[in-house]
Design a protein around this motif. Structure first.
Motif, PDB file in Angstrom:
ATOM      1  N   THR A  27      23.127 -33.497 129.719  1.00  0.00           N
ATOM      2  CA  THR A  27      22.089 -32.567 130.180  1.00  0.00           C
ATOM      3  C   THR A  27      20.709 -33.220 130.282  1.00  0.00           C
ATOM      4  O   THR A  27      20.299 -33.948 129.391  1.00  0.00           O
ATOM      5  CB  THR A  27      22.001 -31.381 129.192  1.00  0.00           C
ATOM      6  N   GLY A  37      21.430 -27.892 132.625  1.00  0.00           N
ATOM      7  CA  GLY A  37      22.710 -28.484 132.268  1.00  0.00           C
ATOM      8  C   GLY A  37      23.876 -27.994 133.113  1.00  0.00           C
ATOM      9  O   GLY A  37      24.890 -28.689 133.238  1.00  0.00           O
ATOM     10  N   SER A  38      23.749 -26.804 133.698  1.00  0.00           N
ATOM     11  CA  SER A  38      24.914 -26.267 134.419  1.00  0.00           C
ATOM     12  C   SER A  38      25.152 -27.041 135.709  1.00  0.00           C
ATOM     13  O   SER A  38      26.282 -27.332 136.063  1.00  0.00           O
ATOM     14  CB  SER A  38      24.692 -24.790 134.756  1.00  0.00           C
ATOM     15  N   SER A  75      22.794 -33.959 121.109  1.00  0.00           N
ATOM     16  CA  SER A  75      23.300 -33.647 119.770  1.00  0.00           C
ATOM     17  C   SER A  75      23.869 -34.902 119.149  1.00  0.00           C
ATOM     18  O   SER A  75      24.345 -35.794 119.850  1.00  0.00           O
ATOM     19  CB  SER A  75      24.358 -32.545 119.847  1.00  0.00           C
ATOM     20  N   HIS A 101      28.681 -18.154 131.718  1.00  0.00           N
ATOM     21  CA  HIS A 101      28.796 -17.982 133.179  1.00  0.00           C
ATOM     22  C   HIS A 101      29.594 -19.144 133.770  1.00  0.00           C
ATOM     23  O   HIS A 101      30.449 -18.970 134.623  1.00  0.00           O
ATOM     24  CB  HIS A 101      27.414 -17.988 133.846  1.00  0.00           C
TER      25      HIS A 101
END
Ligand SMILES: Cc1cc2nc3c(=O)[nH]c(=O)nc-3n(C[C@H](O)[C@H](O)[C@H](O)COP(=O)(O)OP(=O)(O)OC[C@H]3O[C@@H](n4cnc5c(N)ncnc54)[C@H](O)[C@@H]3O)c2cc1C
Length: 476
Positions: free
Chosen positions: A150, A155-156, A183, A404
């Motif tokens: 991302t 990020g999508s 992360s 989504h």
């Protein structure tokens, strides 16, 4: 009080790594729980960006005990069992135990697995020797991985928003760009999405690179810009990373890069589903233990008819969520070492994984909220740890691709790969023929609508489909 291993035994019978699971659970009860609470209370870890001579060191300073907490899962085999023994299920069972006690801590284990697998499958022998071997260690020297896709634009839509560029340099590449959600930012090695210089626009032009934290001479290969302050998941450090001419090694071929990126995400989505179910169980167990002890209107809350109905419904939801997540784990253990072009089983796995990631995460959030409500005011107070479940749960429907995205990707794999037909064939041995036919007609009718309607109405399709599949497998 129930325990995670007791639930797993009840659902699966004999467990593949039963002794390791029992030991790991005992360790959590005696040591891990306390460490995990301390780390959650300590809040945001801090970044020592320079040493006292003013040189960049980018050291993430974690509270005392963190290394012990995170290493125990590696020691028990969350990564090495998959790579050395192709035993994915034991890894997910260990992950279930981790997430029951500390859902955020399952993230470092997951991203390490999602780094080790593509390295194992696609890495050159020299890379494996240098990096993979260290990720399989069973002691405190084990190396951790991370998966950074991302960027700040979002990020999508990775195809539009990954701006990191990779320029060839001998047998490696040099990567320059910014990763916005990283992360396990203190990992030793990461897999990173970047666009080789001159590659096509969109997702097709992306490739996957292995990026070590340090150069061979010990100097930093990239820089940590800052650490993010989050609502929960404090057992994993999330930061922002600047790649500046950083050395990266291409995994697989650049042409197939997007497939590799999706493989990485799909492993993490299975783990997210397993972790969501573990959190759901924990929420129910906590709610049950409180409801047994709290007396209202002359008897324990657990014996009040309205509460009893809710417990029954949540226990059934737990079983359906577990069945769905476990089915996607089982399929991953079958197809996880495949490379493109994939078999139809892989497309079935993808559909099940999108359903599982979507549905289990949504249920985990609702269960954590309900657990708080069962505790009344005590549920909101930091001192009892119940509110932590909700803080931990909130990220589950967001990372590894939001809800989504899961619904849209489930639709895509049905449209392009007929994965719904594969799913119905897969379920045929367990399902009533009439119900199966009703679902076949419903899905086929749905997929004949104009594309925009199909997207717009997804909430009428995916939640009931996921619930039906979970309930069906749970009954079987
Ligand atoms: C704590 C934390 C740790 C993370 N760690 C990592 C990491 O290690 N590596 C990494 O790569 N990423 C990581 N992420 C990023 C995470 O994967 C993204 O947040 C996620 O993919 C969504 O991207 P976004 O936040 O940019 O939202 P956007 O992509 O901007 O989306 C915003 C909203 O729009 C929805 N949406 C998007 N497209 C559509 C559409 N076509 N139709 C309808 N709705 C749509 C999304 O579902 C979302 O709800 C982390 C995130 C968090 C919160």
């Amino acid at each position: 009080m129930h325990t995670p291993v007791a639930y797993l035994k009840q659902k699966l019978g004999e467990l593949p790594c039963a002794d390791a699971l029992e030991q790991y659970q005992s360790w959590w009860e005696t040591t891990g729980r306390g460490l995990s609470e301390t780390i959650d209370r300590a809040g945001v870890p801090w970044l020592r960006q320079r040493n006292r001579f003013g040189e960049r060191v980018d050291e993430v300073v974690m509270p005392e005990g963190y290394a012990t907490l995170v290493h125990e899962g590696y020691k028990h085999g969350v990564v090495w069992r998959v790579i050395e023994q192709n035993d994915w299920l034991s890894s997910f069972l260990l992950g279930y135990v981790t997430a029951y006690y500390d859902p955020g801590l399952y993230c470092p284990h997951t991203v390490s697995l999602s780094t080790a697998v593509p390295l194992h499958k696609y890495g050159a022998p020299t890379l494996k020797e240098r990096y993979l071997a260290r990720m399989l260690r069973r002691d405190g020297e084990v190396w951790q991985g991370a998966t950074w896709m991302t960027e700040a634009g979002g990020g999508s839509d990775l195809g539009a928003n990954v701006k990191t560029v990779a320029v060839p340099d001998g047998d490696a590449y040099r990567l320059t760009g910014e990763k916005y959600f990283c992360s396990n930012v203190n990992a030793d090695v990461a897999v990173v999405a970047a666009r080789p210089h001159g590659a096509a626009e969109g997702v097709r032009g992306l490739a996957l690179f292995l990026v070590p934290r340090f150069h061979e001479d010990g100097s930093l290969n990239y820089f940590i810009r800052r650490i993010k302050d989050k609502i929960g998941t404090r057992s994993v450090v999330t930061g922002e990373v600047d790649l500046q001419n950083s050395v990266g090694y291409l995994l697989g071929s650049a042409d197939a890069g997007i497939y590799l990126i999706l493989e990485v995400l799909n492993i993490s989505r299975v783990a997210n589903s397993i972790g969501s179910v573990a959190l759901l169980q924990r929420a129910l167990d906590e709610a049950e233990s409180f409801a047994r002890g709290r007396i209202a209107f002359g008897k324990p809350l657990s014996e009040q008819p309205l509460m009893r109905t809710q417990f029954t419904r949540w226990r059934a939801t737990l079983d359906a969520a577990f069945a769905l997540a476990w089915e996607s784990a089982r399929l991953l253990s079958e197809v996880g070492m495949q490379t493109p072009p994939y078999s139809p089983r892989y497309h079935l796995f993808r559909l099940l994984t999108h359903l599982a990631k979507y549905w289990t995460a949504e249920q985990a959030v609702q269960a954590a909220k309900w657990c708080m409500e069962v505790h009344g005011g005590a549920g909101v107070l930091a001192e009892f740890g119940v509110e932590r479940l909700l803080r931990e749960a909130m990220v589950l429907p967001i990372w590894e691709g939001g809800s989504h995205r899961q619904m849209l990707d489930a639709l895509e794999v049905m449209q392009r790969r007929n994965a719904h037909t594969l799913l119905l064939e897969h379920l045929a041995p367990y399902a009533e023929p009439t119900t199966l036919n009703q679902w076949r007609e419903r899905l086929e009718t749905y997929l004949q609508q104009p594309p925009e309607t199909q997207e717009a109405e997804l909430e009428t399709l995916i939640p009931p489909l996921a619930q039906w599949v979970g309930q069906l497998i749970a009954r079987a």
